[in-house]
Write a protein that holds these residues in place. Sequence first.
Motif, PDB file in Angstrom:
ATOM      1  N   ALA A   1       0.821  -1.214   0.000  1.00  0.00           N
ATOM      2  CA  ALA A   1       0.000   0.000   0.000  1.00  0.00           C
ATOM      3  C   ALA A   1       0.853   1.262   0.000  1.00  0.00           C
ATOM      4  O   ALA A   1       0.432   2.313  -0.478  1.00  0.00           O
ATOM      5  CB  ALA A   1      -0.918  -0.010   1.224  1.00  0.00           C
ATOM      6  N   ARG A   2       2.100   1.154   0.515  1.00  0.00           N
ATOM      7  CA  ARG A   2       2.977   2.326   0.550  1.00  0.00           C
ATOM      8  C   ARG A   2       3.342   2.817  -0.850  1.00  0.00           C
ATOM      9  O   ARG A   2       3.807   3.937  -1.023  1.00  0.00           O
ATOM     10  CB  ARG A   2       4.247   2.002   1.345  1.00  0.00           C
ATOM     11  N   PHE A   3       3.125   1.973  -1.873  1.00  0.00           N
ATOM     12  CA  PHE A   3       3.399   2.387  -3.252  1.00  0.00           C
ATOM     13  C   PHE A   3       2.512   3.553  -3.682  1.00  0.00           C
ATOM     14  O   PHE A   3       2.826   4.257  -4.640  1.00  0.00           O
ATOM     15  CB  PHE A   3       3.219   1.208  -4.208  1.00  0.00           C
ATOM     16  N   LEU A   4       1.402   3.753  -2.981  1.00  0.00           N
ATOM     17  CA  LEU A   4       0.538   4.879  -3.310  1.00  0.00           C
ATOM     18  C   LEU A   4       1.245   6.218  -3.088  1.00  0.00           C
ATOM     19  O   LEU A   4       0.784   7.256  -3.578  1.00  0.00           O
ATOM     20  CB  LEU A   4      -0.736   4.821  -2.465  1.00  0.00           C
ATOM     21  N   ASN A   5       2.385   6.187  -2.365  1.00  0.00           N
ATOM     22  CA  ASN A   5       3.151   7.413  -2.114  1.00  0.00           C
ATOM     23  C   ASN A   5       4.119   7.746  -3.246  1.00  0.00           C
ATOM     24  O   ASN A   5       4.754   8.805  -3.212  1.00  0.00           O
ATOM     25  CB  ASN A   5       3.956   7.270  -0.819  1.00  0.00           C
ATOM     26  N   LEU A   6       4.220   6.869  -4.244  1.00  0.00           N
ATOM     27  CA  LEU A   6       5.167   7.086  -5.339  1.00  0.00           C
ATOM     28  C   LEU A   6       4.579   8.082  -6.336  1.00  0.00           C
ATOM     29  O   LEU A   6       4.187   7.730  -7.450  1.00  0.00           O
ATOM     30  CB  LEU A   6       5.504   5.759  -6.029  1.00  0.00           C
ATOM     31  N   SER A   7       4.586   9.334  -5.967  1.00  0.00           N
ATOM     32  CA  SER A   7       3.927  10.363  -6.761  1.00  0.00           C
ATOM     33  C   SER A   7       4.667  10.709  -8.045  1.00  0.00           C
ATOM     34  O   SER A   7       4.066  11.294  -8.961  1.00  0.00           O
ATOM     35  CB  SER A   7       3.754  11.627  -5.913  1.00  0.00           C
ATOM     36  N   SER A   8       5.957  10.343  -8.147  1.00  0.00           N
ATOM     37  CA  SER A   8       6.726  10.650  -9.356  1.00  0.00           C
ATOM     38  C   SER A   8       6.727   9.505 -10.357  1.00  0.00           C
ATOM     39  O   SER A   8       7.232   9.660 -11.478  1.00  0.00           O
ATOM     40  CB  SER A   8       8.181  10.992  -8.985  1.00  0.00           C
ATOM     41  N   LEU A   9       6.175   8.355  -9.977  1.00  0.00           N
ATOM     42  CA  LEU A   9       6.244   7.175 -10.834  1.00  0.00           C
ATOM     43  C   LEU A   9       5.431   7.355 -12.114  1.00  0.00           C
ATOM     44  O   LEU A   9       4.293   7.835 -12.077  1.00  0.00           O
ATOM     45  CB  LEU A   9       5.735   5.949 -10.065  1.00  0.00           C
ATOM     46  N   GLU A  10       6.045   6.971 -13.242  1.00  0.00           N
ATOM     47  CA  GLU A  10       5.375   7.055 -14.543  1.00  0.00           C
ATOM     48  C   GLU A  10       5.184   5.687 -15.185  1.00  0.00           C
ATOM     49  O   GLU A  10       4.177   5.451 -15.847  1.00  0.00           O
ATOM     50  CB  GLU A  10       6.183   7.953 -15.476  1.00  0.00           C
ATOM     51  N   GLU A  11       6.149   4.769 -15.014  1.00  0.00           N
ATOM     52  CA  GLU A  11       6.063   3.430 -15.593  1.00  0.00           C
ATOM     53  C   GLU A  11       6.253   2.387 -14.505  1.00  0.00           C
ATOM     54  O   GLU A  11       7.193   2.480 -13.720  1.00  0.00           O
ATOM     55  CB  GLU A  11       7.132   3.222 -16.673  1.00  0.00           C
ATOM     56  N   PHE A  12       5.359   1.379 -14.497  1.00  0.00           N
ATOM     57  CA  PHE A  12       5.440   0.321 -13.500  1.00  0.00           C
ATOM     58  C   PHE A  12       4.993  -0.987 -14.138  1.00  0.00           C
ATOM     59  O   PHE A  12       3.839  -1.149 -14.517  1.00  0.00           O
ATOM     60  CB  PHE A  12       4.556   0.667 -12.299  1.00  0.00           C
ATOM     61  N   TYR A  13       5.929  -1.946 -14.244  1.00  0.00           N
ATOM     62  CA  TYR A  13       5.635  -3.256 -14.835  1.00  0.00           C
ATOM     63  C   TYR A  13       5.949  -4.344 -13.796  1.00  0.00           C
ATOM     64  O   TYR A  13       7.072  -4.417 -13.291  1.00  0.00           O
ATOM     65  CB  TYR A  13       6.480  -3.490 -16.088  1.00  0.00           C
ATOM     66  N   TRP A  14       4.937  -5.187 -13.491  1.00  0.00           N
ATOM     67  CA  TRP A  14       5.142  -6.291 -12.556  1.00  0.00           C
ATOM     68  C   TRP A  14       4.552  -7.592 -13.090  1.00  0.00           C
ATOM     69  O   TRP A  14       4.399  -8.565 -12.354  1.00  0.00           O
ATOM     70  CB  TRP A  14       4.541  -5.936 -11.191  1.00  0.00           C
ATOM     71  N   HIS A  15       4.298  -7.663 -14.391  1.00  0.00           N
ATOM     72  CA  HIS A  15       3.683  -8.852 -14.977  1.00  0.00           C
ATOM     73  C   HIS A  15       4.646 -10.046 -14.981  1.00  0.00           C
ATOM     74  O   HIS A  15       5.845  -9.909 -14.769  1.00  0.00           O
ATOM     75  CB  HIS A  15       3.224  -8.552 -16.405  1.00  0.00           C
ATOM     76  N   ASP A  16       4.085 -11.218 -15.244  1.00  0.00           N
ATOM     77  CA  ASP A  16       4.846 -12.469 -15.352  1.00  0.00           C
ATOM     78  C   ASP A  16       5.663 -12.749 -14.091  1.00  0.00           C
ATOM     79  O   ASP A  16       6.853 -13.059 -14.144  1.00  0.00           O
ATOM     80  CB  ASP A  16       5.754 -12.446 -16.585  1.00  0.00           C
TER      81      ASP A  16
END
Length: 354
Positions: free
Chosen positions: A311-326
């Motif tokens: 849930a702390r990932f909600l603080n990543l306000s600068s994030l533009e690309e996030f891949y966690w597949h496979d």
Amino acid sequence: MSVDCRHRDTHPRRARGALRLALSAFVPIALAAWVVGCGDPRPPVAVGSIPELTLDVGSTESVDLAGYFSDPDGDGLNYRASSSNAEVATAAISGDAVEVTGVGSGTAEITVTASDGSESASQDFTVSVRLTERRVLEILYEELDGDDWIDNTNWNTDKPLGEWHRVSTDADGRVVTLVLWENSLSGEIPPELGNLSSLETLYLHGNSLSGEIPPELGKLSNLRRLVLYNNSLSGDIPSELGDLSNLEYLYLGGNSLSGDIPSELGDLSNLEYLSLSNNSLTGAVPSELGDLSNLELLYLHDNSLTGEIPARFLNLSSLEEFYWHDNGGLCAPDTNEFDSWLGGLWSWRGAICD
């Protein structure tokens, strides 16, 4: 040396008169002389602290010991010295000085003992021995099969390091960039690279590097870019990489790294790009990664990670690309908060929890 404090005179009257004269006129002087001449000898004492010494492998530094020991009785002092690790540094006495010689990189404790013949006093001080940057690059060349590189121009020569292929130095001749990507390097990354204290950029991707990532790279406090993707690196990601406080890019994808993602990576407050994809990483994603306030790109796909995106990932306000597949067991929580957060990204791909 012993002192005879007895006195006998064969003329009693003269002796008594001399004694009366001594008592009346010279008692303080005689008493002081008796204290000095007949008191117990006092041992040498250490004065202050010998400071830590830093030197290069192969060099010798001399430390004058006269200011660090004294003898209350004014006796002359003899010295002896020893090293806790002769493979790092040796110590030898020369007159009133100790000469320390660097043998190999690391730290050692030097013990110096001062003696007046019967009593002694000791002091310890730390010696840090470092490799010269030229020697570090020579080791890199030797360990990574430099003779077979695609381009090894000026490597292992007497030319200035800044003239070696893809090596840049600063005004003081310190190595600041080492860019050897796709140059047919093979072998294990030597831990001696951790001695390049001014290094800012290290690009070794697209080679045939093997073995573990040396934890000594965590000593590169000025490092901004560490790019090691597309090799055959294995083992755990060293937690010491979390000490790279100036790091902006960390690319470790396309290897055979295993184990958990170290939570210490959450300390990289300046990190902008983090790529750990295409490895064999396991376990849960550490919530500490949610503290990377400057992170813009995060690639975790193609591993064996499990659990929910923290849930702390909600603080990543600068994030533009996030891949966690496979990843098999890794998914994002199916909540309105995460839906809204993902909707604000420029690009994302991965499973949503059932």
